[in-house]
Design an enzyme around this catalytic site. Structure first.
Site, PDB file in Angstrom:
ATOM      1  N   LYS A  43       0.805  -1.229   0.000  1.00 13.14           N
ATOM      2  CA  LYS A  43       0.000   0.000   0.000  1.00 13.14           C
ATOM      3  C   LYS A  43       0.840   1.283   0.000  1.00 13.14           C
ATOM      4  CE  LYS A  43      -4.389  -1.477   2.013  1.00 13.14           C
ATOM      5  NZ  LYS A  43      -5.413  -1.142   3.020  1.00 13.14           N
ATOM      6  N   ASP A  71     -10.232   3.472   1.646  1.00 17.05           N
ATOM      7  CA  ASP A  71     -10.512   2.891   2.975  1.00 17.05           C
ATOM      8  C   ASP A  71     -11.263   3.883   3.872  1.00 17.05           C
ATOM      9  OD1 ASP A  71      -9.519   0.313   2.712  1.00 17.05           O
ATOM     10  OD2 ASP A  71      -7.488   0.871   3.317  1.00 17.05           O
ATOM     11  N   LEU A 100     -12.958  -2.465  13.169  1.00 11.38           N
ATOM     12  CA  LEU A 100     -12.545  -2.588  11.760  1.00 11.38           C
ATOM     13  C   LEU A 100     -12.218  -4.032  11.415  1.00 11.38           C
ATOM     14  CD1 LEU A 100     -10.417   0.630  11.168  1.00 11.38           C
ATOM     15  CD2 LEU A 100     -12.890   0.320  11.218  1.00 11.38           C
ATOM     16  N   GLY A 119     -16.549  -4.687  10.946  1.00  9.14           N
ATOM     17  CA  GLY A 119     -15.653  -4.211   9.883  1.00  9.14           C
ATOM     18  C   GLY A 119     -16.143  -4.518   8.484  1.00  9.14           C
TER      19      GLY A 119
HETATM   20  P1  NAP Z   1      -1.521  -2.544  11.387  1.00  9.95           P
HETATM   21  O1  NAP Z   1      -0.901  -1.444  10.580  1.00  9.95           O
HETATM   22  O2  NAP Z   1      -0.746  -3.785  11.592  1.00  9.95           O
HETATM   23  O3  NAP Z   1      -2.005  -1.975  12.825  1.00  9.95           O
HETATM   24  C1  NAP Z   1      -1.093  -1.784  13.768  1.00  9.95           C
HETATM   25  C2  NAP Z   1      -1.749  -1.086  14.960  1.00  9.95           C
HETATM   26  O4  NAP Z   1      -2.360  -2.064  15.804  1.00  9.95           O
HETATM   27  C3  NAP Z   1      -0.705  -0.371  15.755  1.00  9.95           C
HETATM   28  O5  NAP Z   1      -1.276   0.780  16.313  1.00  9.95           O
HETATM   29  C4  NAP Z   1      -0.353  -1.408  16.832  1.00  9.95           C
HETATM   30  O6  NAP Z   1       0.110  -0.836  18.029  1.00  9.95           O
HETATM   31  C5  NAP Z   1      -1.721  -2.002  17.093  1.00  9.95           C
HETATM   32  N1  NAP Z   1      -1.606  -3.338  17.658  1.00  9.95           N
HETATM   33  C6  NAP Z   1      -1.121  -4.443  17.043  1.00  9.95           C
HETATM   34  N2  NAP Z   1      -1.165  -5.491  17.898  1.00  9.95           N
HETATM   35  C7  NAP Z   1      -1.682  -5.028  19.068  1.00  9.95           C
HETATM   36  C8  NAP Z   1      -1.974  -5.636  20.314  1.00  9.95           C
HETATM   37  N3  NAP Z   1      -1.735  -6.914  20.514  1.00  9.95           N
HETATM   38  N4  NAP Z   1      -2.516  -4.850  21.277  1.00  9.95           N
HETATM   39  C9  NAP Z   1      -2.756  -3.558  21.066  1.00  9.95           C
HETATM   40  N5  NAP Z   1      -2.500  -2.916  19.901  1.00  9.95           N
HETATM   41  C10 NAP Z   1      -1.968  -3.665  18.908  1.00  9.95           C
HETATM   42  O7  NAP Z   1      -2.884  -2.966  10.773  1.00  9.95           O
HETATM   43  P2  NAP Z   1      -3.915  -2.129   9.908  1.00  9.95           P
HETATM   44  O8  NAP Z   1      -3.633  -2.383   8.483  1.00  9.95           O
HETATM   45  O9  NAP Z   1      -3.989  -0.720  10.399  1.00  9.95           O
HETATM   46  O10 NAP Z   1      -5.252  -2.930  10.282  1.00  9.95           O
HETATM   47  C11 NAP Z   1      -5.775  -2.948  11.589  1.00  9.95           C
HETATM   48  C12 NAP Z   1      -7.032  -3.812  11.589  1.00  9.95           C
HETATM   49  O11 NAP Z   1      -8.003  -3.221  10.744  1.00  9.95           O
HETATM   50  C13 NAP Z   1      -6.819  -5.235  11.049  1.00  9.95           C
HETATM   51  O12 NAP Z   1      -7.591  -6.127  11.790  1.00  9.95           O
HETATM   52  C14 NAP Z   1      -7.345  -5.156   9.626  1.00  9.95           C
HETATM   53  O13 NAP Z   1      -7.848  -6.403   9.170  1.00  9.95           O
HETATM   54  C15 NAP Z   1      -8.473  -4.158   9.805  1.00  9.95           C
HETATM   55  N6  NAP Z   1      -8.798  -3.457   8.570  1.00  9.95           N
HETATM   56  C16 NAP Z   1     -10.079  -3.507   8.177  1.00  9.95           C
HETATM   57  C17 NAP Z   1     -10.460  -2.843   7.041  1.00  9.95           C
HETATM   58  C18 NAP Z   1     -11.899  -2.911   6.630  1.00  9.95           C
HETATM   59  O14 NAP Z   1     -12.200  -2.573   5.485  1.00  9.95           O
HETATM   60  N7  NAP Z   1     -12.782  -3.332   7.513  1.00  9.95           N
HETATM   61  C19 NAP Z   1      -9.531  -2.109   6.290  1.00  9.95           C
HETATM   62  C20 NAP Z   1      -8.211  -2.062   6.741  1.00  9.95           C
HETATM   63  C21 NAP Z   1      -7.845  -2.747   7.886  1.00  9.95           C
HETATM   64  P3  NAP Z   1       1.697  -0.575  18.260  1.00  9.95           P
HETATM   65  O15 NAP Z   1       2.032   0.613  17.425  1.00  9.95           O
HETATM   66  O16 NAP Z   1       1.761  -0.314  19.709  1.00  9.95           O
HETATM   67  O17 NAP Z   1       2.416  -1.805  17.816  1.00  9.95           O
END
Ligand code: NAP
Length: 297
Positions: A67, A103, A226, A249
């Site tokens: 991305k 998104d 989400l 989500g």
């Molecule tokens: P990402 O970049 O991997 O998100 C990382 C974030 O999550 C960081 O703030 C991280 O905190 C936090 N995190 C990770 N593990 C954690 C834990 N065990 N406890 C607390 N915080 C934690 O992922 P993303 O792409 O933003 O996606 C996040 C979620 O949204 C995923 O489940 C994804 O499937 C979903 N999503 C859904 C859609 C939709 O259309 N519904 C679209 C995009 C994403 P630190 O910085 O402290 O590590």
């Protein structure tokens, strides 16, 4: 009939639900198009774009891990995608690759359609600072949200993120929090919408929970997760128990796809066909929007 192709690039890509959703709509409305998943490595990204032009791929989605990396190979990037810092939709326009991010639009549309909520003026707590959190924080800001509080497990990342957002979007107040119980409890009491933008709740995180308590929530608030696989999460359960309305989500996933389809084809897709294909391709029980008052009916 000349065949045209759309698709999604990522690595891995086998799990992607987008082909189900888009092909269902294309079969109904634009049968000359096919939407395909392409596994593309980091090293192969630039060549994939050249190949797409030669093969008749006129648009595609971008997912993990490309991305951000895709941006260097595009001719034009929209302001939204630039602010978010990532592209999830690319379209070939007059021979040029144009990068969009749908998104955030997907999130806002979901909020309006399923939640009946307008972003203008609203106060929102976002948990997380990753790509999904960025898309939501930018789009809410562009839509005139009043206040956005960003909380993160590593609070220094929330500080950097909130400062960056504030420098780019002046009409909304951005602030940062740690995951300390006192700070989270106070923030939840202040806002109307709480968004989980961390992966906690996904089936790959079976042992983890967000550090939240049901008594911090109140009826009338909206909790959005989400995470879409599974659709129902501990976070939604906790907020639902406290009387909040809950949104899964799936809505954001659906509407980011709807927005991409509109960009590629310049027309409104059959949204219910897309929703049904998406829900059928998800594992587990179908969850519709939950309103506590439904239980009383
Ligand atoms: P990402 O970049 O991997 O998100 C990382 C974030 O999550 C960081 O703030 C991280 O905190 C936090 N995190 C990770 N593990 C954690 C834990 N065990 N406890 C607390 N915080 C934690 O992922 P993303 O792409 O933003 O996606 C996040 C979620 O949204 C995923 O489940 C994804 O499937 C979903 N999503 C859904 C859609 C939709 O259309 N519904 C679209 C995009 C994403 P630190 O910085 O402290 O590590």
């Amino acid at each position: 009939m000349e065949r045209k192709y759309l698709g999604v690039i990522g690595n891995p890509i086998e799990h992607s639900l987008s082909p189900h959703m888009h092909n269902a709509a294309l079969e109904r409305q634009k049968p000359e198009y096919t939407y395909l998943p392409f596994r593309v490595t980091q090293e192969g990204l630039e060549k994939a774009l050249e190949g797409f032009k030669a093969l008749g791929v006129v648009g595609f989605n971008v997912t993990i891990p490309h991305k951000v990396a895709i941006m260097q190979y595009l001719d034009v990037i929209t302001e939204e995608a630039r602010l978010i810092g990532a592209v999830n939709t690319v379209h070939l326009e007059n021979g040029q690759w144009v990068g969009y991010n749908t998104d955030g639009i997907g999130f806002l549309t979901m909020l309006e359609e399923a939640g009946g909520v307008q972003a203008a003026g609203c106060r929102v707590l976002i948990l997380g600072t990753g790509g999904a959190a960025r898309a939501v924080a930018v789009q809410l800001g562009l839509a005139g949200a009043g206040e956005i509080i960003i909380a993160n497990r590593h609070p220094e990342k929330a500080e950097v993120f909130a400062k960056e957002m504030q420098a780019k979007i002046s009409g909304t107040t951005y602030s940062a929090l740690s995951f300390s119980p006192a700070e989270l409890a106070a923030a939840i009491k202040k806002v109307e919408i709480i968004v989980n933008a961390t992966p906690v709740g996904m089936s790959s995180f079976p042992e983890e929970n967000l550090p939240l308590k049901a008594e911090w929530f109140s009826a009338g608030q909206i909790a959005v997760d989400l995470v879409y696989s599974p659709q129902w999460t501990n976070f939604l359960q906790l907020a639902g128990n406290a009387g909040c309305r809950t949104l899964t989500g799936v809505g954001m996933l659906l509407y980011q796809g709807v927005a991409a389809y509109q960009i590629w084809l310049g027309m409104e897709p059959p949204i219910e066909v897309m929703r049904e294909a998406l829900v059928n391709s998800l594992e587990g029980p179908v969850i519709r929007e939950y309103r506590p008052e439904d239980e009383a009916e």
